[in-house]
Each structure stands twice: as structure tokens, then as C-alpha cells.
Write an enzyme that holds these catalytic residues in place. Structure first.
Site: not given
Ligand SMILES: Nc1ncnc2c1ncn2[C@@H]1O[C@H](COP(=O)(O)OP(=O)(O)OP(=O)(O)O)[C@@H](O)[C@H]1O
Ligand SMILES: [Mg+2]
Length: 227
Positions: A16, A37, A117
């Protein structure tokens, strides 16, 4: 201009956050960008969009598309669509997802679709995220992290995409929780998979437009993304 499916090596890998950064940057480059999404899950937010991911993505792309198009299916438990189906008796609706995808594709020059995921997250019996990408007929970008263990996860993800003949535009390393040296990791991943690393993103202090644009423009190969 081809839409892109943003997938990752796992949940919480940064799909995300990275999709938001790409959306802001492409929008500021003058591209009419949309986001989607297909499946989201978890506890619904009290205000605004049910899913926080949808809120972050819609803000980043500055779109007002209806929530039911951007996120056709929301499951109120933290689980894959398959597990949600089995536990809650809510069947994942692939035709609805594909219809929304086509509608949004017609509204925008380019669509960024965030997965759920990893690539083998199950949706139906013998139907995974890979099957959905294949039906959308779009290439993918794989988000990986820099923590030790990532090489194994990235190779498995690439191999799964290859098995399904999904074109991979590249890998983006989300370097938010530090591990390998990025230079070494980039060389190893490129050498082992033959897939280019499009850049790496450091820890993001906030998701404001100006900071996302500055960081993503500097660190990501947008020429390849737009090819
Ligand atoms: N580059 C970044 N800098 C700071 N925090 C980050 C970064 N990338 C991810 N995070 C942290 O990790 C968490 C998970 O990231 P994100 O929600 O983008 O993962 P995702 O792969 O989209 O997860 P999901 O499978 O639930 O959709 C975020 O809420 C944030 O707190
Ligand atoms: Mg996500």
C-alpha cells in the site's frame, strides 16, 4: 500505457505504501491514475472507507471513484478471500472484480491494482492471486523487503509468476526495516531472478504528497514503469 498489478512477497511488506508513492508520482507527472484493491480484509474503519488501504490509495491518486468499484469485496476478518469464504460463507466474486477492473480501466489512463498478501494467496479452490492477475492481463511489480529471508521469498514469488506466465516489470525493495545492504541485495536478486530491481524506498516518515513525490521520483525507475 499498461495498468500494473502491485504484488508482494507477503502481507505487510509495504504494497500500500509503495503503491501510494507510485500513484502520487505518476499523478504529478500528469497521468490520469486510478487505483484498485479487489479484495480487502480486516476490521472495517468507523469513518470513511471500510479499508484503510483504500483510503490511502484513493488519497494518493486523488480519485473519487465509488468504493464498490475501487474495492468490490471487503471481508470483515483478517484472512485470505478463501478463508473468509470458508469461515463467513461469503464467496469471492471474480466476475464482479473483473467488471469493476474494466470500468476503472476505462475511467483512467492507468490503473494500479494492489494485491492481497502474496501471489499465492488463495481466493477459491485452485484459484490464487496469480490467476486473477492472469485474467486481468496486466504485468506485475513485486514489492519485497530488505530483511534477511527476503531472497527466498522473492525467488518463490518470481517463480510463481513465471509459472503463470505473468510478465514482471520489476522488483521494488521496501527498505523500511533494514537488513541486507541494498547494493548487495539488488545485485543478488537481479542475478538470481533475471528481473530488474526498479529501486528501493527508505523508511517513510509521512505519506504527504510532496515527500512521496520527492522520494519516489529520486529512487524509482519510472521510465521502466511506463514502458
Ligand atoms: N517505507 C515505509 N516506511 C515506513 N513505514 C512503512 C513503510 N512500508 C511499510 N511501512 C509500515 O508497514 C505497515 C505495512 O505496510 P503496508 O500496509 O503498505 O503493507 P501491505 O503489503 O500493503 O499489507 P497488506 O497485505 O495488509 O495490504 C504500514 O502500516 C507501515 O506502518
Ligand atoms: Mg495493503
Amino acid at each position: 500505457m499498461k495498468s500494473i498489478f502491485i504484488t508482494g512477497t507477503d502481507t505487510d511488506v509495504g504494497k500500500t505504501y509503495i503503491t501510494a508513492g507510485i500513484a502520487v508520482t505518476l499523478r504529478k507527472m500528469g497521468i490520469n491514475i486510478g487505483v484498485m484493491k479487489p479484495f480487502a480484509a480486516g476490521t472495517a474503519q468507523k469513518n470513511g472507507f471500510k479499508s484503510e488501504d483504500i483510503e490511502i490509495l484513493s488519497k494518493a491518486a486523488k480519485v473519487n471513484d465509488p468504493e464498490k468499484l475501487v474495492n468490490p469485496q471487503f471481508f470483515p476478518i483478517s484472512a485470505s478471500p478463501y478463508t473468509a469464504w470458508k469461515k463467513l460463507k461469503i464467496k469471492p466474486k471474480i466476475p464482479t472484480i473483473l467488471q469493476s477492473f474494466r470500468k476503472l480501466s476505462n475511467l483512467h489512463e492507468m490503473l494500479l491494482v494492489e494485491g492481497m498478501g502474496g501471489v499465492m494467496t488463495p481466493i477459491l479452490n485452485n484459484y490464487y492471486i496469480t490467476n486473477l492477475i492472469k485474467e486481468m492481463k496486466i504485468p506485475t511489480i513485486i514489492i519485497t523487503r530488505s530483511k534477511v529471508g527476503t531472497v527466498n521469498h522473492t525467488i518463490m514469488t518470481v517463480k510463481s509468476c513465471e509459472k503463470f506466465k505473468i510478465p514482471i516489470k520489476g522488483i521494488i525493495i521496501n527498505n523500511f526495516d533494514k537488513g541486507y545492504s541494498i547494493k548487495q541485495l539488488k545485485n543478488d536478486l537481479e542475478g538470481l531472478t533475471g528481473v530488474p530491481v526498479l529501486g528501493s524506498i527508505p523508511f517513510l516518515k509521512d505519506l504527504r504528497d510532496t515527500s512521496l513525490y520527492r522520494i519516489f521520483k529520486k529512487n524509482i525507475d519510472f521510465k521502466s514503469i511506463l514502458e
